[in-house]
Design an enzyme around this catalytic site. Structure first.
Site, PDB file in Angstrom:
ATOM      1  N   LYS A  19       0.880  -1.346   0.003  1.00 39.36           N
ATOM      2  CA  LYS A  19       0.189  -0.019   0.205  1.00 39.36           C
ATOM      3  C   LYS A  19       0.898   1.443   0.068  1.00 39.36           C
ATOM      4  O   LYS A  19       2.151   1.158   0.228  1.00 39.36           O
ATOM      5  CB  LYS A  19      -0.910   0.032   0.892  1.00 39.36           C
ATOM      6  CG  LYS A  19      -2.038  -1.038   1.026  1.00 39.36           C
ATOM      7  CD  LYS A  19      -3.225  -1.069   1.810  1.00 39.36           C
ATOM      8  CE  LYS A  19      -4.479  -2.052   1.491  1.00 39.36           C
ATOM      9  NZ  LYS A  19      -5.607  -1.890   2.339  1.00 39.36           N
ATOM     10  N   ARG A  26      -3.874  -9.993   4.807  1.00 37.57           N
ATOM     11  CA  ARG A  26      -4.137 -10.029   3.557  1.00 37.57           C
ATOM     12  C   ARG A  26      -3.046  -9.571   2.635  1.00 37.57           C
ATOM     13  O   ARG A  26      -2.580  -8.466   3.066  1.00 37.57           O
ATOM     14  CB  ARG A  26      -5.435  -9.337   3.301  1.00 37.57           C
ATOM     15  CG  ARG A  26      -6.017  -9.440   1.944  1.00 37.57           C
ATOM     16  CD  ARG A  26      -7.406  -8.565   1.933  1.00 37.57           C
ATOM     17  NE  ARG A  26      -8.108  -8.435   0.746  1.00 37.57           N
ATOM     18  CZ  ARG A  26      -7.860  -7.828  -0.512  1.00 37.57           C
ATOM     19  NH1 ARG A  26      -6.806  -6.720  -0.385  1.00 37.57           N
ATOM     20  NH2 ARG A  26      -8.364  -7.992  -1.612  1.00 37.57           N
TER      21      ARG A  26
END
Length: 280
Positions: A224, A259
Site C-alpha cells: 500500500k 491479507r
C-alpha cells in the site's frame, strides 16, 4: 480462537495468510494480470503451493480513482474463477465485494467467506446472505461513498472512529442473523485515513484486539501507498520489505489474518513472529 466459515472451522492458533487474487483490469498492484480465468487459476495454484490459508477473489478494484463495476460484470469476472478453483482445490475462497448479488453468486459458486470493505454501509443485504449460508463475514472500516473512500477529510481520533464503526457493523450483521463466530474485523488500512493514522492503527492494534477479543482482526497492508511513502516513493512492486515489516508488527500486536500479495515471504515472516511471540 476459531473462525467459522460455511464449510469449515479455521484454527487461529497461528495467524492466517489470505492471498489476494484480483480478477480486475485496474487494481493498483496487479491489475490485468489475472483477469483471464486460466491465469487466475494458475496464480491460485501458486498461492496454494506456497501455503495460503485463504484466497480472496475480487472482481472490482477499490484503488483510489476506481469506478463501480456493474453487478453482472463483477459476477462474470469472479464466478468462473471461484468455480475453477473450488473444482480443483480444497481451499477457503473469499469474495471481495460490496454487493449482495455478487456475494450470493459467489457463495453459490463455492465461496465460503464474504469480504465487505464497506462494513455493510453500501449494501446491508450482504449480512442476510452471510447469515443464510453461515459464511465467514469480514467487516472492514471505511468512510465515504465508493468513489470518495480515499479522499475523505481526516477524523480527529482514528482509534475511536474505527472502534465505533466496528460496533455499528457488528450490530447490523448480528441483527440480520450473522453469528459472532463467523465475523472478522478489518481496520481498513488506506481507506479514509491519513498516512499517520495508518501507522497509528498498526502500532496500536493491540488495543482493538483487546476491545474486540471475540472477533479475529484482519490487517491488509500489502504494497500500500503508505509503505511507498516511507520507502522514498517505491512503486508497488518494490514494497515487499516494507509490507513484511508491517505484517510482522501487525501479527505481534494481535492480527489473526493478514491479507497479502506475496504469500511465501509472508508465511515465513508470520511463522518467525509467531514463534517469538509464543515465548513472550
Amino acid at each position: 480462537m476459531n473462525w467459522q466459515t460455511s464449510r469449515r472451522k479455521l484454527d487461529l492458533a497461528r495467524p492466517l495468510v489470505m492471498a489476494i487474487l484480483n480478477v480486475t483490469p485496474d487494481s493498483f498492484s496487479d491489475g490485468g494480470k489475472f483477469a483471464d480465468p486460466d491465469a487466475a487459476l494458475k496464480q491460485a495454484e501458486k498461492f496454494i503451493t506456497e501455503g495460503a490459508d485463504i484466497i480472496d477473489i475480487g472482481g472490482e478494484s477499490t484503488r483510489p480513482g476506481s469506478k463501480k463495476v456493474p453487478v453482472n460484470e463483477e459476477i462474470a469476472r469472479a464466478v468462473p474463477v471461484i468455480e475453477a478453483i473450488t473444482k480443483r482445490f480444497d481451499v477457503p475462497i473469499s469474495i471481495d465485494t460490496t454487493k449482495s448479488e455478487v456475494a450470493q453468486a459467489a457463495v453459490n459458486a463455492g465461496a465460503e467467506i464474504i469480504n465487505d470493505i464497506s462494513g455493510l454501509r453500501f449494501d446491508a443485504s450482504i449480512a442476510d446472505v452471510a447469515a443464510k449460508y453461515t459464511t465467514g463475514l469480514i467487516l472492514m472500516h471505511s468512510r465515504g461513498e465508493f468513489e470518495m473512500m480515499h479522499s475523505q477529510p481526516p477524523v480527529e481520533d482514528i482509534m475511536t472512529e474505527v472502534a465505533d464503526d466496528f460496533r455499528r457493523a457488528i450490530t447490523k450483521a448480528e441483527a440480520s442473523g450473522a453469528q459472532p463466530e463467523n465475523i472478522a474485523l478489518d481496520i481498513g488500512i488506506g481507506f479514509g485515513k491519513t498516512f499517520e493514522q495508518n501507522l497509528e492503527l498498526i502500532a496500536k492494534l493491540d488495543k482493538l484486539v483487546v476491545e474486540f477479543n471475540q472477533y479475529p482482526l484482519l490487517v491488509g497492508t500489502s504494497r500500500k501507498s503508505f509503505i511507498g511513502k516511507i520507502l522514498d516513493g517505491a512503486p508497488p512492486n518494490e514494497r515487499l520489505s516494507g509490507s513484511l515489516a508491517s505484517v510482522a508488527i501487525a501479527v505481534w500486536n494481535g492480527a489473526k489474518i493478514v491479507r497479502v500479495h506475496d504469500v511465501k515471504e509472508t508465511i515465513e515472516t508470520v511463522r518467525v513472529v509467531n514463534e517469538i511471540k509464543n515465548q513472550s
